[in-house]
Design an enzyme around this catalytic site. Structure first.
Site, PDB file in Angstrom:
ATOM      1  N   LYS A 157      21.184  12.947 -58.020  1.00  0.00           N
ATOM      2  CA  LYS A 157      20.103  11.671 -57.999  1.00  0.00           C
ATOM      3  C   LYS A 157      18.662  12.522 -58.173  1.00  0.00           C
ATOM      4  CE  LYS A 157      17.567   9.610 -55.785  1.00  0.00           C
ATOM      5  NZ  LYS A 157      15.783   9.640 -56.187  1.00  0.00           N
ATOM      6  N   GLU A 217      16.608  21.672 -47.834  1.00  0.00           N
ATOM      7  CA  GLU A 217      15.532  22.415 -48.007  1.00  0.00           C
ATOM      8  C   GLU A 217      14.464  21.519 -47.908  1.00  0.00           C
ATOM      9  OE1 GLU A 217      15.223  25.453 -48.379  1.00  0.00           O
ATOM     10  OE2 GLU A 217      17.566  25.872 -48.491  1.00  0.00           O
ATOM     11  N   CYS A 231       6.645  23.824 -52.367  1.00  0.00           N
ATOM     12  CA  CYS A 231       7.236  23.889 -50.994  1.00  0.00           C
ATOM     13  C   CYS A 231       6.774  25.208 -50.543  1.00  0.00           C
ATOM     14  CB  CYS A 231       8.688  24.096 -50.794  1.00  0.00           C
ATOM     15  SG  CYS A 231       9.475  24.890 -52.209  1.00  0.00           S
ATOM     16  N   GLU A 271       1.922  19.666 -43.769  1.00  0.00           N
ATOM     17  CA  GLU A 271       1.892  19.922 -45.168  1.00  0.00           C
ATOM     18  C   GLU A 271       1.139  18.918 -45.806  1.00  0.00           C
ATOM     19  OE1 GLU A 271       5.718  19.230 -46.946  1.00  0.00           O
ATOM     20  OE2 GLU A 271       5.777  21.009 -48.200  1.00  0.00           O
TER      21      GLU A 271
HETATM   22  P1  NAD Z   1      10.975  13.266 -50.694  1.00  0.00           P
HETATM   23  O1  NAD Z   1      11.452  13.636 -49.694  1.00  0.00           O
HETATM   24  O2  NAD Z   1       9.846  12.031 -50.618  1.00  0.00           O
HETATM   25  O3  NAD Z   1      12.123  13.068 -51.976  1.00  0.00           O
HETATM   26  C1  NAD Z   1      12.881  13.924 -52.292  1.00  0.00           C
HETATM   27  C2  NAD Z   1      14.216  13.108 -52.823  1.00  0.00           C
HETATM   28  O4  NAD Z   1      14.761  12.253 -51.798  1.00  0.00           O
HETATM   29  C3  NAD Z   1      13.900  12.106 -54.104  1.00  0.00           C
HETATM   30  O5  NAD Z   1      14.973  12.212 -54.683  1.00  0.00           O
HETATM   31  C4  NAD Z   1      13.906  10.934 -53.316  1.00  0.00           C
HETATM   32  O6  NAD Z   1      14.081   9.715 -54.223  1.00  0.00           O
HETATM   33  C5  NAD Z   1      14.996  11.046 -52.152  1.00  0.00           C
HETATM   34  N1  NAD Z   1      14.766   9.980 -51.175  1.00  0.00           N
HETATM   35  C6  NAD Z   1      13.907   9.458 -50.627  1.00  0.00           C
HETATM   36  N2  NAD Z   1      14.187   8.720 -49.428  1.00  0.00           N
HETATM   37  C7  NAD Z   1      15.544   8.893 -49.512  1.00  0.00           C
HETATM   38  C8  NAD Z   1      16.510   8.200 -48.422  1.00  0.00           C
HETATM   39  N3  NAD Z   1      16.493   7.652 -47.614  1.00  0.00           N
HETATM   40  N4  NAD Z   1      17.819   8.724 -48.679  1.00  0.00           N
HETATM   41  C9  NAD Z   1      18.239   9.720 -49.720  1.00  0.00           C
HETATM   42  N5  NAD Z   1      17.284  10.308 -50.391  1.00  0.00           N
HETATM   43  C10 NAD Z   1      15.884   9.653 -50.343  1.00  0.00           C
HETATM   44  O7  NAD Z   1      10.116  14.387 -51.229  1.00  0.00           O
HETATM   45  P2  NAD Z   1       9.433  14.600 -52.716  1.00  0.00           P
HETATM   46  O8  NAD Z   1       8.068  13.916 -52.336  1.00  0.00           O
HETATM   47  O9  NAD Z   1      10.118  14.284 -53.808  1.00  0.00           O
HETATM   48  O10 NAD Z   1       9.082  16.319 -52.747  1.00  0.00           O
HETATM   49  C11 NAD Z   1       8.189  16.806 -51.844  1.00  0.00           C
HETATM   50  C12 NAD Z   1       8.848  17.470 -50.749  1.00  0.00           C
HETATM   51  O11 NAD Z   1       9.720  18.443 -51.079  1.00  0.00           O
HETATM   52  C13 NAD Z   1       7.623  18.259 -49.936  1.00  0.00           C
HETATM   53  O12 NAD Z   1       7.911  18.158 -48.470  1.00  0.00           O
HETATM   54  C14 NAD Z   1       8.020  19.917 -50.372  1.00  0.00           C
HETATM   55  O13 NAD Z   1       7.849  20.722 -49.352  1.00  0.00           O
HETATM   56  C15 NAD Z   1       9.682  19.477 -50.509  1.00  0.00           C
HETATM   57  N6  NAD Z   1      10.421  20.440 -51.191  1.00  0.00           N
HETATM   58  C16 NAD Z   1      11.032  21.718 -50.641  1.00  0.00           C
HETATM   59  C17 NAD Z   1      11.490  22.818 -51.381  1.00  0.00           C
HETATM   60  C18 NAD Z   1      12.254  23.708 -50.700  1.00  0.00           C
HETATM   61  O14 NAD Z   1      13.024  24.525 -51.110  1.00  0.00           O
HETATM   62  N7  NAD Z   1      12.043  24.054 -49.337  1.00  0.00           N
HETATM   63  C19 NAD Z   1      11.235  22.674 -52.464  1.00  0.00           C
HETATM   64  C20 NAD Z   1      10.414  21.847 -53.061  1.00  0.00           C
HETATM   65  C21 NAD Z   1      10.091  20.746 -52.575  1.00  0.00           C
END
Ligand code: NAD
Length: 500
Positions: free
Chosen positions: A180, A255, A289, A390
């Site tokens: 997804k 992550e 991230c 962040e």
């Molecule tokens: P997000 O948490 O909003 O979304 C991530 C994913 O989760 C998306 O596919 C989203 O549709 C899904 N999602 C949202 N609500 C959900 C729910 N209730 N249940 C299941 N899935 C759900 O994050 P984002 O805005 O896409 O990405 C940015 C974040 O990702 C930042 O906090 C960044 O630090 C983090 N990030 C971390 C790493 C790492 O390796 N540590 C790498 C890249 C990004």
């Protein structure tokens, strides 16, 4: 007269076929540098679509887990080669949907290539252990076993790299996949799945469901036939995913967010440190991230560092990532721009000194996109919200520090623990920092970004839950150990009793 051309609708991939969502609904994916450009329409999946995908993956698992790993590897090698051939087109499409500059989207595709080759190589390893038994005429070993259907939920900032980090180790280990992807970047995931299919992944082994988190991500995390969930995204959503996984004790890898730091000591090569700070702070428009959103600078070089760093930030060319002169692209969407704008206000109200930027870029080439100026706050205290939380945008907080111990305390004072870096020419300081920074990744004389696929990737505290992506840690996550004892003595031998 203009002819209306219906936009292309990209479908889900379930059981080897591109299919509509049961909801019959689709959503728009627009270019963040120019919202007039519709990248495509993607189906808005619901729990029914997720259920179909999971069931297809479960059925396909029966045969896929028995395919010899070196044969699975042949498919991954072919996929890597297709990615190499298509790299430029894939990078361009990624820039159109995500906004980061072409050099970076090429890097994103390259990460997927590296991961695919690396995990294909694992097909002829997947080593277990053999070790002597404590009993005579008894053989002892451990082997890895696959687990089943792996659900993957990914963010938008690395649209192909992150899905590949999850899919390739899962596949080589004999699992099947339901992906997804983030709602903002489904096209790159679509391309990756297309490549795997062309490379020969059998029907049902890889499935893709597009859509938003609550409608498509949550049903995947909760699905009773999915024993493994690999999630990358924000800490708040990660916590929800962990709760969804807990009742069934699913394998759950998280992550999440970061608040990474570059420490610049008074003996640093300042030219190098400034290069690193610009790349770490403003690369990917700060939406990594591992972005360096804090820079702790020794008071002895603070003034010079800040003056030169601000000059560089001011001179960055912001624009459409497809333009080869652009150094920093837009933010991913309006919501992310609003978040950045609100943190700029928070920083000003907290008393941080706004040294450059702090404003949305409007008009002209910026009129149709989510652009924000590279922003630097100086004289920040480590406890300010802009130095703790962040932001995920082009906002860097510079914090003066008096010595290395203080810098390390500042570094470790945030809730996250992904990446940290130190610029120094003193080997003792470098080793002290490497030992005492409580993060998953430490760089010396390099910025906080630059992970390679054959080393563990992940973070401590609220960044992760103890697993690591990439390298062999990813194989550990996507397999279970099975310990095997073979007794060829023809008699009952009791461990710890008969040989005591
Ligand atoms: P997000 O948490 O909003 O979304 C991530 C994913 O989760 C998306 O596919 C989203 O549709 C899904 N999602 C949202 N609500 C959900 C729910 N209730 N249940 C299941 N899935 C759900 O994050 P984002 O805005 O896409 O990405 C940015 C974040 O990702 C930042 O906090 C960044 O630090 C983090 N990030 C971390 C790493 C790492 O390796 N540590 C790498 C890249 C990004």
């Amino acid at each position: 007269m203009a002819t209306a051309v219906a936009p292309r609708i990209f479908k889900n991939f379930i059981n080897g076929e591109w299919v509509e969502s049961r909801s019959g609904k689709a959503y728009e994916n627009r270019n963040p540098a120019n919202t007039d450009e519709l990248v495509g329409m993607f189906v808005a999946s619901t729990d029914e679509d997720v259920d179909l995908a999971v069931k297809a993956a479960q059925e396909a698992y029966k045969a896929w887990r028995l395919v010899p790993a070196p044969k699975r590897a042949e498919i991954l090698f072919r996929a890597a080669e297709l990615l190499v051939q298509r790299k430029e087109d894939l990078a361009k499409d990624m820039t159109r949907e995500m906004g980061k500059v072409l050099t970076e989207t090429r890097g994103d595709v390259q990460e997927a290539i590296d991961m695919t080759y690396y995990m294909a190589g694992e097909g002829r390893r997947l080593f277990g252990q053999t070790t002597p038994s404590e009993l005579p005429d008894k053989f002892a070993m451990s082997v890895r076993q696959s687990i089943g259907v792996c659900g993957m939920i990914t963010p938008w900032n690395f649209p192909m790299a992150i899905p590949s980090w999850k899919m390739m180790p899962a596949l080589i280990s004999g699992n099947t996949v339901v992906l997804k992807p983030a709602e903002d970047t489904p096209l790159s995931a679509y391309h990756l799945v297309q490549v795997l299919t062309e490379a020969g992944v059998p029907r049902g082994v890889v499935n893709l469901v597009s859509g938003d988190g609550p409608s498509a991500g949550a049903p995947l995390a909760h699905h009773e036939l999915v024993p493994v969930i690999s999630f990358t995204g924000s800490t708040s959503v990660g916590r929800m995913v962990a709760k969804a996984c807990a009742p069934d004790f699913k394998h759950c890898s998280l992550e999440m967010g970061g608040k990474n730091i570059i420490i610049v000591m008074d003996d640093a090569n300042l030219d190098l440190a400034i290069d690193g700070a610009v790349w770490g702070g403003f690369g990917t428009t700060g939406q990594r991230c591992t972005a360096a959103s804090r820079i702790a600078v020794h008071k002895g070089v603070y003034k010079e560092f800040v003056t030169r760093f601000v000059e560089r930030a001011k001179s960055l060319k912001v624009g459409d990532g497809l333009d080869p002169d652009t150094e920093m692209g837009p933010l991913i969407n309006e919501q992310q721009l609003d978040t950045v704008t609100s943190y700029v206000e928070i920083g000003k109200n907290e008393g941080a000194k706004l040294l450059t930027g702090g404003n949305r870029l409007r008009g002209g080439a910026y009129a149709k996109g989510w652009f924000h100026a590279p922003t630097v706050f100086g004289d920040c205290s480590p406890k300010m919200r802009i130095a703790q939380e962040e932001i995920f945008g082009p906002v860097v907080s510079v914090i003066p520090i008096a010595n290395l111990n203080e810098a390390i305390d500042v570094a470790n004072s945030v809730p996250y623990g992904l990446s940290a870096s130190i610029y120094t020419r003193d080997v003792n300081r470098a080793f002290h920092a490497t030992r005492d920074l409580y993060t998953g990744i430490v760089y010396v004389n390099a910025p906080t970004i630059g992970a390679e696929t054959h080393l563990p990737f992940g973070g401590t505290k609220h960044t992760g839950n103890g697993h690591r992506e990439a390298a062999i840690g990813a194989i550990d996550f996507f397999t279970e150990w099975k310990t095997v004892y073979i007794d060829y003595s023809d008699k009952l031998q009791r461990a710890q009793i008969d040989n005591a």
